[in-house]
Design an enzyme around this catalytic site. Structure first.
Site, PDB file in Angstrom:
ATOM      1  N   HIS A 122       0.871  -1.176   0.000  1.00  0.00           N
ATOM      2  CA  HIS A 122       0.000   0.000   0.000  1.00  0.00           C
ATOM      3  C   HIS A 122       0.915   1.234   0.000  1.00  0.00           C
ATOM      4  O   HIS A 122       2.031   1.176   0.528  1.00  0.00           O
ATOM      5  CB  HIS A 122      -0.836  -0.046   1.281  1.00  0.00           C
ATOM      6  N   ASP A 199       3.255  -4.796   8.022  1.00  0.00           N
ATOM      7  CA  ASP A 199       2.063  -3.950   7.912  1.00  0.00           C
ATOM      8  C   ASP A 199       0.843  -4.861   8.074  1.00  0.00           C
ATOM      9  O   ASP A 199       0.507  -5.636   7.181  1.00  0.00           O
ATOM     10  CB  ASP A 199       2.071  -3.267   6.536  1.00  0.00           C
ATOM     11  N   GLN A 202      -4.343  -5.106   6.841  1.00  0.00           N
ATOM     12  CA  GLN A 202      -5.339  -6.069   6.360  1.00  0.00           C
ATOM     13  C   GLN A 202      -5.257  -7.378   7.127  1.00  0.00           C
ATOM     14  O   GLN A 202      -6.259  -8.082   7.285  1.00  0.00           O
ATOM     15  CB  GLN A 202      -5.137  -6.334   4.854  1.00  0.00           C
ATOM     16  N   LYS A 225      -9.821  -0.727  10.743  1.00  0.00           N
ATOM     17  CA  LYS A 225      -9.883  -1.907   9.864  1.00  0.00           C
ATOM     18  C   LYS A 225     -10.336  -3.144  10.632  1.00  0.00           C
ATOM     19  O   LYS A 225     -10.522  -4.201  10.066  1.00  0.00           O
ATOM     20  CB  LYS A 225      -8.502  -2.191   9.260  1.00  0.00           C
ATOM     21  N   CYS A 363      -4.814   2.515  -3.544  1.00  0.00           N
ATOM     22  CA  CYS A 363      -3.570   3.042  -2.953  1.00  0.00           C
ATOM     23  C   CYS A 363      -2.440   2.038  -3.101  1.00  0.00           C
ATOM     24  O   CYS A 363      -1.611   1.881  -2.190  1.00  0.00           O
ATOM     25  CB  CYS A 363      -3.749   3.402  -1.478  1.00  0.00           C
TER      26      CYS A 363
HETATM   27  N1  PLP Z   1      -1.525  -0.811   4.569  1.00  0.00           N
HETATM   28  C1  PLP Z   1      -2.483  -1.553   4.009  1.00  0.00           C
HETATM   29  C2  PLP Z   1      -2.175  -2.942   3.528  1.00  0.00           C
HETATM   30  C3  PLP Z   1      -3.779  -1.038   3.876  1.00  0.00           C
HETATM   31  O1  PLP Z   1      -4.748  -1.771   3.320  1.00  0.00           O
HETATM   32  C4  PLP Z   1      -4.034   0.285   4.339  1.00  0.00           C
HETATM   33  C5  PLP Z   1      -5.370   0.880   4.150  1.00  0.00           C
HETATM   34  O2  PLP Z   1      -6.123   0.488   3.293  1.00  0.00           O
HETATM   35  C6  PLP Z   1      -3.001   0.997   4.942  1.00  0.00           C
HETATM   36  C7  PLP Z   1      -1.763   0.418   5.037  1.00  0.00           C
HETATM   37  C8  PLP Z   1      -3.225   2.382   5.475  1.00  0.00           C
HETATM   38  O3  PLP Z   1      -4.108   2.335   6.559  1.00  0.00           O
HETATM   39  P1  PLP Z   1      -4.627   3.706   7.234  1.00  0.00           P
HETATM   40  O4  PLP Z   1      -5.172   4.534   6.134  1.00  0.00           O
HETATM   41  O5  PLP Z   1      -5.655   3.221   8.200  1.00  0.00           O
HETATM   42  O6  PLP Z   1      -3.446   4.328   7.897  1.00  0.00           O
END
Ligand code: PLP
Length: 405
Positions: A122, A199, A202, A225, A363
């Site tokens: 992401h 990370d 998900q 999430k 993203c």
């Molecule tokens: N990393 C992953 C794999 C994600 O799916 C997301 C959000 O969709 C993020 C990071 C960023 O999360 P946040 O916008 O809650 O900081």
């Protein structure tokens, strides 16, 4: 496991209608809905004991501080971290990754060093590293993926050179659904003396995450999430790292003693929690984790895998529909395109039928580039979704195709 109608009644928003049709919410990868217990927990803070934490000597400040620290303990237990000092509250996954990128970069990264990430990441797990590399004169290296959307482990092993200072990789891809073999990757990185950040944005709601067993050095996720509030997130870090890393923000609560000549910092975890934190959010997150545990993480995983299988079968049977990402191990996400139809058109027509899906790059623009596409339509399911909703999606997609043919 609780009966599905009982589960759905825990989430008031699921009874919503859009355009007069029942909402079919299949955008859980972007954010999840909140059970009443979370809504009530936040409401209770704001109506019953809203007061700044760790500072007051009065009753409601004490209560807020106590509940905030109880929430930290819930987060610790949920991911099986060894100590509460290893759990930092942040604003979310993005906030947590930026914190590590800044602090770790300041202390450990120098000109010519490398940071290794995968092609699946992401933007939140790309851009902070890019910014840090630019500051420090370091390089970002990318682990490639195959046509199924899986990280190519042989290529990863080749990239684990002496220059690599940190590996940052997602537990599961938001764009394709791929579950990444992070435990195996951490083992390989550690045998080369390299720390790993996972990370979990998900991955956290997929099965049981155990940071002790995974042995990651950092693990990050967002409250929203996993059925919790927005604006709250978690940074888990092994104590040895958090002790060594400098704070990334200065302000109240993160200090021990302040004079104009010199400031000394507070102990962990407060050293990394400058200013007034989102304590109602943290308490809401604690309630969300309680809710997940009450349903059962294995139950949730089982149900979501069933939904994934059903959705994959249903959607694959539609002529002209191509699914992107067919890794052997996936979270309940199906990314697809319809032949000759732009993803935004598909998404907009589905919306008019009451179906909420995601369209675009999610993203994760490099993933789209890898497949030579500008984006996909993504249906991301979770345990409160039903087969009937997937049928509605299937019929909706067939309607989109018939409108364009
Ligand atoms: N990393 C992953 C794999 C994600 O799916 C997301 C959000 O969709 C993020 C990071 C960023 O999360 P946040 O916008 O809650 O900081």
């Amino acid at each position: 496991m609780k009966d599905i109608s009982e589960i759905r009644s825990d989430f008031p928003i699921l009874a919503t209608k859009v355009y007069g049709k029942p909402l079919v919410y299949l955008d859980n990868g972007a954010t999840t809905q909140k059970p009443l217990s979370v809504i009530n927990a936040v409401n209770e803070v704001l109506t019953g004991y809203n007061a700044n934490i760790h500072r007051g000597v009065h009753a409601i400040s004490d209560r807020a501080s106590e509940e905030y620290e109880k929430a930290r303990e819930k987060v610790r237990g949920f991911i099986n971290a060894g100590k509460r000092e290893e759990v930092i509250f942040t604003s979310g996954t993005t906030g947590s990754i930026n914190a590590v990128a800044f602090s770790f970069g300041e202390r450990f990264v120098h000109r010519g060093d490398e940071i290794l990430i995968s092609c699946l990441e992401h933007h939140s797990n790309i851009v902070p590293w890019q910014m840090m590399c630019e500051r420090k004169g370091a390089r970002l290296k990318i682990i490639p993926i195959n046509d199924k959307g899986e990280v190519i482990i042989e290529e990863y092993l080749k990239l684990l050179s002496r220059q690599v200072k940190l590996v940052a990789v997602t537990q599961a891809s938001n764009a394709l659904g791929t579950v990444v073999p992070v435990k195996k990757m951490i083992e390989s990185a550690h045998s080369a003396g390299i720390p790993v950040l996972v990370d979990g944005a998900q991955g956290i709601k997929h099965g049981v995450t155990n940071v002790a067993d995974m042995d990651c050095d950092f693990y990050v996720y967002s409250g929203h999430k996993i059925y919790g509030p927005t604006g709250i997130g978690v940074l888990y870090g092994k104590e040895k790292w958090l002790t060594e890393l400098p704070p990334y923000q200065g302000g109240g609560d993160m200090v021990e003693n302040v004079t104009f000549e010199k400031t000394t910092f507070n102990v962990l975890p407060f050293k990394f929690e400058a200013g007034t934190t989102n304590f109602p959010g943290a308490i809401g997150l604690g309630a969300a984790l309680d809710y997940v545990l009450s349903v059962g993480r294995e139950n949730i995983r089982y149900r979501e895998q069933e939904l994934l299988e059903y959705a994959t079968q249903r959607l694959s049977s539609i002529p002209g529909l191509r699914i992107y990402g067919d890794s052997a191990s996936k979270i309940s996400t199906v990314s697809f395109l319809l032949e000759g139809i732009h993803q935004y058109d598909t998404g907009m027509i589905l919306d008019k039928l009451g179906i909420a899906v995601r369209t675009g790059t999610h993203c994760a623009q490099p993933v789209m580039e890898r497949f030579g596409i500008s984006g996909t339509v993504r249906a991301s399911m979770c345990f409160y979704n039903t087969r009937e909703e997937i049928d509605i999606l299937g019929t909706g997609i067939e309607k989109v195709i018939s409108m364009f043919s």
